[in-house]
Design a protein around this motif. Structure first.
Motif, PDB file in Angstrom:
ATOM      1  N   LEU A 103       0.744  -1.369   0.100  1.00 21.16           N
ATOM      2  CA  LEU A 103      -0.039   0.049   0.010  1.00 21.16           C
ATOM      3  C   LEU A 103       0.917   1.254  -0.006  1.00 21.16           C
ATOM      4  O   LEU A 103       0.570   2.245  -0.743  1.00 21.16           O
ATOM      5  N   GLU A 104       2.071   1.055   0.663  1.00 18.33           N
ATOM      6  CA  GLU A 104       2.800   2.414   0.872  1.00 18.33           C
ATOM      7  C   GLU A 104       3.538   2.553  -0.413  1.00 18.33           C
ATOM      8  O   GLU A 104       3.481   3.672  -0.971  1.00 18.33           O
ATOM      9  N   PHE A 105       3.875   1.558  -1.315  1.00 25.10           N
ATOM     10  CA  PHE A 105       4.618   1.642  -2.651  1.00 25.10           C
ATOM     11  C   PHE A 105       3.456   2.321  -3.613  1.00 25.10           C
ATOM     12  O   PHE A 105       3.746   3.147  -4.499  1.00 25.10           O
ATOM     13  N   ILE A 106       2.161   1.892  -3.322  1.00 26.25           N
ATOM     14  CA  ILE A 106       1.049   2.440  -4.393  1.00 26.25           C
ATOM     15  C   ILE A 106       1.016   3.980  -4.084  1.00 26.25           C
ATOM     16  O   ILE A 106       0.771   4.792  -5.093  1.00 26.25           O
ATOM     17  N   LYS A 157      -2.731  -1.463  -7.997  1.00 25.62           N
ATOM     18  CA  LYS A 157      -3.814  -1.326  -7.136  1.00 25.62           C
ATOM     19  C   LYS A 157      -4.556  -2.933  -7.399  1.00 25.62           C
ATOM     20  O   LYS A 157      -5.004  -3.402  -6.292  1.00 25.62           O
ATOM     21  N   SER A 158      -4.467  -3.309  -8.560  1.00 24.77           N
ATOM     22  CA  SER A 158      -5.325  -4.627  -8.884  1.00 24.77           C
ATOM     23  C   SER A 158      -4.504  -5.638  -8.150  1.00 24.77           C
ATOM     24  O   SER A 158      -5.064  -6.618  -7.556  1.00 24.77           O
ATOM     25  N   LYS A 182     -21.051  -4.826  -2.630  1.00 23.31           N
ATOM     26  CA  LYS A 182     -20.348  -6.030  -1.880  1.00 23.31           C
ATOM     27  C   LYS A 182     -19.743  -5.414  -0.564  1.00 23.31           C
ATOM     28  O   LYS A 182     -19.225  -4.257  -0.471  1.00 23.31           O
ATOM     29  N   VAL A 183     -20.065  -6.378   0.543  1.00 21.09           N
ATOM     30  CA  VAL A 183     -19.165  -6.024   1.592  1.00 21.09           C
ATOM     31  C   VAL A 183     -17.712  -6.611   1.719  1.00 21.09           C
ATOM     32  O   VAL A 183     -17.332  -7.070   0.678  1.00 21.09           O
ATOM     33  N   PRO A 184     -16.710  -5.860   2.202  1.00 19.08           N
ATOM     34  CA  PRO A 184     -15.451  -5.982   2.125  1.00 19.08           C
ATOM     35  C   PRO A 184     -14.798  -7.488   1.983  1.00 19.08           C
ATOM     36  O   PRO A 184     -14.035  -7.547   1.032  1.00 19.08           O
ATOM     37  N   LEU A 198      -8.781   1.789  -0.879  1.00 17.05           N
ATOM     38  CA  LEU A 198      -7.981   0.540  -0.552  1.00 17.05           C
ATOM     39  C   LEU A 198      -7.288   0.762   0.765  1.00 17.05           C
ATOM     40  O   LEU A 198      -7.216  -0.396   1.533  1.00 17.05           O
ATOM     41  N   GLU A 199      -7.004   1.758   1.553  1.00 12.21           N
ATOM     42  CA  GLU A 199      -6.741   2.037   2.744  1.00 12.21           C
ATOM     43  C   GLU A 199      -7.993   1.413   3.569  1.00 12.21           C
ATOM     44  O   GLU A 199      -7.691   0.528   4.708  1.00 12.21           O
TER      45      GLU A 199
END
Length: 234
Positions: A19-22, A47-48, A170-172, A202-203
């Motif tokens: 996530l940090e890299f994105i 992201k995908s 949709k739920v997570p 995303l977070e």
């Protein structure tokens, strides 16, 4: 510390790095001045991949949980297992028997009877298959029910992870599985699948899933430490 606790800690660190890299790459795309040509397609592919990675956290933890319970339970004869655990094991073995060719079924049935009666060592105490691409909150709840594991999910976390729609109706927990399967089966491209998702989404998705899995892990740790797969002794 159980093996699946260790895996969960490791996978959490990896997914946070992803996530940090994105974030850093997206910032570079928006604020770049010269240098190597990086565009939003690179960010969208990451992201995908992040969605697949997040699902991997769920599946790796659950696969290791099944494996660890199997290892603990088969150190004891079936006569010492809790009734519910024994019944779930017997049903699972029966299903596996009928997955075999008809010519091999009698042999497999005899083996299961030998193990159940204590005349043979138990080869496996699994009550479920290692399910690839099929873990959501429902499957986790179903496994806990088979094992009579007290799945303690706080109401707030349960609501966020399993009840409230977050993305695409949709739920997570269901969304992560759905996207992983769509990408893994080639139904969506890595360039397009998560292009509409913001880093903030995303977070939120990540923190919600990890909070849920943290309580799942704690529940199964209590189950193993309390040896709930065995009969209660007086």
């Amino acid at each position: 510390m159980t093996d699946f606790e260790i895996i969960f800690v490791e996978r959490q660190r990896e997914i946070q790095k992803h996530l940090e890299f994105i974030k850093e790459l997206q910032w570079s795309v928006i604020n770049r001045s010269g240098g190597k040509p990086i565009d939003m397609e690179h960010v969208n592919i990451l992201k995908s991949a992040f969605l697949v990675h997040l699902y991997n956290v769920i599946e790796s933890v659950m696969s290791k949980t099944i494996e660890e319970i199997d290892g603990k339970a088969k150190k004891h004869p079936p006569s010492e297992w809790a009734s519910e655990f024994f019944q779930s094991w017997l049903l699972h073995r029966a299903i596996l028997v009928f997955d075999n060719e008809p010519s091999k079924r009698i042999e497999k049935i005899v083996k299961v009877i030998g193990e159940a009666s204590g005349r043979e060592l138990v080869s496996s105490a699994r009550v479920a298959k290692r399910s690839s691409g099929n873990w959501s909150n429902k499957e986790i709840s179903d496994l806990a029910a088979k094992l009579t594991c007290d799945l303690r999910i706080s109401p707030d976390i349960d609501r966020k992870a399993c009840i409230v729609f977050l993305i695409d109706n949709k739920v997570p927990m269901t969304y992560v599985r759905h996207m992983r399967n769509q990408l893994a089966h080639g139904n969506l491209s890595f360039v397009d699948a998560a292009a509409h998702l913001t880093v903030d989404q995303l977070e939120l998705l990540c923190s919600t899933v990890l909070d849920y899995m943290n309580e799942v892990v704690s529940s199964f740790v209590s189950y193993i430490e309390g040896k709930k797969y065995l009969k209660v002794t007086a």
